[in-house]
Scaffold this motif. Structure first.
Motif, mmCIF file in Angstrom:
data_model
loop_
_atom_site.group_PDB
_atom_site.id
_atom_site.type_symbol
_atom_site.label_atom_id
_atom_site.label_comp_id
_atom_site.label_asym_id
_atom_site.label_seq_id
_atom_site.Cartn_x
_atom_site.Cartn_y
_atom_site.Cartn_z
ATOM 1 N N PRO A 26 0.797 -1.220 0.000
ATOM 2 C CA PRO A 26 0.000 0.000 0.000
ATOM 3 C C PRO A 26 0.834 1.277 0.000
ATOM 4 C CG PRO A 26 0.107 -0.806 2.218
ATOM 5 C CD PRO A 26 0.857 -1.784 1.353
ATOM 6 N N ASP A 27 2.130 1.217 0.334
ATOM 7 C CA ASP A 27 2.945 2.437 0.239
ATOM 8 C C ASP A 27 3.127 2.787 -1.235
ATOM 9 O OD1 ASP A 27 3.377 2.645 2.996
ATOM 10 O OD2 ASP A 27 5.094 1.284 2.911
ATOM 11 N N THR A 28 3.155 4.070 -1.516
ATOM 12 C CA THR A 28 3.325 4.523 -2.892
ATOM 13 C C THR A 28 4.771 4.294 -3.318
ATOM 14 O OG1 THR A 28 1.640 6.201 -2.515
ATOM 15 C CG2 THR A 28 3.016 6.456 -4.472
ATOM 16 N N THR A 29 4.942 3.514 -4.378
ATOM 17 C CA THR A 29 6.265 3.164 -4.885
ATOM 18 C C THR A 29 6.412 3.700 -6.303
ATOM 19 O OG1 THR A 29 6.251 1.150 -3.556
ATOM 20 C CG2 THR A 29 7.864 1.268 -5.340
ATOM 21 N N VAL A 40 7.488 6.585 -1.197
ATOM 22 C CA VAL A 40 7.181 7.923 -0.697
ATOM 23 C C VAL A 40 5.888 7.922 0.116
ATOM 24 C CG1 VAL A 40 8.366 9.091 -2.599
ATOM 25 C CG2 VAL A 40 5.944 8.553 -2.819
ATOM 26 N N ARG A 41 5.708 8.995 0.902
ATOM 27 C CA ARG A 41 4.480 9.178 1.695
ATOM 28 C C ARG A 41 3.326 9.684 0.845
ATOM 29 N NH1 ARG A 41 5.771 11.969 7.521
ATOM 30 N NH2 ARG A 41 6.969 10.214 8.369
ATOM 31 N N ASN A 42 3.629 10.387 -0.232
ATOM 32 C CA ASN A 42 2.595 10.984 -1.081
ATOM 33 C C ASN A 42 1.719 9.887 -1.678
ATOM 34 O OD1 ASN A 42 5.344 12.442 -1.408
ATOM 35 N ND2 ASN A 42 3.833 14.055 -1.669
ATOM 36 N N SER A 43 0.435 10.183 -1.857
ATOM 37 C CA SER A 43 -0.472 9.228 -2.494
ATOM 38 C C SER A 43 -0.295 9.285 -4.012
ATOM 39 C CB SER A 43 -1.921 9.564 -2.139
ATOM 40 O OG SER A 43 -2.321 10.761 -2.783
ATOM 41 N N MET A 44 -0.787 8.259 -4.687
ATOM 42 C CA MET A 44 -0.708 8.240 -6.149
ATOM 43 C C MET A 44 -1.462 9.416 -6.745
ATOM 44 S SD MET A 44 -1.029 4.193 -7.149
ATOM 45 C CE MET A 44 -1.598 4.593 -8.758
ATOM 46 N N ASP A 45 -2.650 9.718 -6.208
ATOM 47 C CA ASP A 45 -3.442 10.838 -6.715
ATOM 48 C C ASP A 45 -2.719 12.165 -6.534
ATOM 49 O OD1 ASP A 45 -5.528 9.209 -7.539
ATOM 50 O OD2 ASP A 45 -6.605 9.410 -5.650
ATOM 51 N N GLU A 46 -2.083 12.345 -5.383
ATOM 52 C CA GLU A 46 -1.346 13.577 -5.112
ATOM 53 C C GLU A 46 -0.180 13.731 -6.096
ATOM 54 O OE1 GLU A 46 1.080 15.758 -1.476
ATOM 55 O OE2 GLU A 46 0.269 13.753 -1.166
ATOM 56 N N ILE A 47 0.554 12.651 -6.321
ATOM 57 C CA ILE A 47 1.681 12.698 -7.259
ATOM 58 C C ILE A 47 1.184 13.003 -8.669
ATOM 59 C CG2 ILE A 47 3.545 11.370 -8.320
ATOM 60 C CD1 ILE A 47 3.722 9.812 -5.646
ATOM 61 N N HIS A 48 0.073 12.404 -9.049
ATOM 62 C CA HIS A 48 -0.513 12.650 -10.369
ATOM 63 C C HIS A 48 -0.852 14.130 -10.530
ATOM 64 C CE1 HIS A 48 -3.925 12.289 -13.367
ATOM 65 N NE2 HIS A 48 -2.880 11.813 -14.005
ATOM 66 N N ARG A 49 -1.475 14.727 -9.518
ATOM 67 C CA ARG A 49 -1.807 16.155 -9.571
ATOM 68 C C ARG A 49 -0.545 17.022 -9.639
ATOM 69 N NH1 ARG A 49 -5.621 14.474 -5.914
ATOM 70 N NH2 ARG A 49 -4.392 15.149 -4.133
ATOM 71 N N ILE A 50 0.468 16.681 -8.842
ATOM 72 C CA ILE A 50 1.717 17.453 -8.836
ATOM 73 C C ILE A 50 2.390 17.408 -10.209
ATOM 74 C CG2 ILE A 50 4.075 17.529 -7.914
ATOM 75 C CD1 ILE A 50 2.897 16.477 -5.247
ATOM 76 N N ILE A 51 2.459 16.217 -10.798
ATOM 77 C CA ILE A 51 3.094 16.066 -12.113
ATOM 78 C C ILE A 51 2.320 16.829 -13.179
ATOM 79 C CG2 ILE A 51 3.608 14.416 -13.966
ATOM 80 C CD1 ILE A 51 4.325 12.396 -11.744
#
Length: 70
Positions: A26-29, A40-51
């Motif tokens: 479940p950790d974001t890899t 990382v601690r960031n969620s997949m959705d958060e990383i997607h928005r950041i990118i």
């Protein structure tokens, strides 16, 4: 470059162009094109928005308007 947070709470910058895939185990890899994996601690959705925000900011993702064709 995007800023993410490692599991130990320390922020770091990552070149988003080097990302091959992102999974939750479940950790974001994040797997880079070199094969290196970063957790990382960031969620997949958060990383997607950041990118998407960064790519839009530098012009790699265009902003589309509805236009009327003649």
């Amino acid at each position: 470059m995007i800023e993410l947070i490692r599991l130990n709470g320390k922020p770091f910058l990552l070149n988003a162009m080097l990302i091959e895939q992102i999974e939750a185990f479940p950790d974001t890899t994040i797997t880079l094109i070199s094969g290196k994996k970063i957790v990382v601690r960031n969620s997949m959705d958060e990383i997607h928005r950041i990118i998407n925000a960064r790519f839009t900011q530098i012009g790699l993702i265009g902003i589309y308007k509805d236009t009327e064709e003649f």
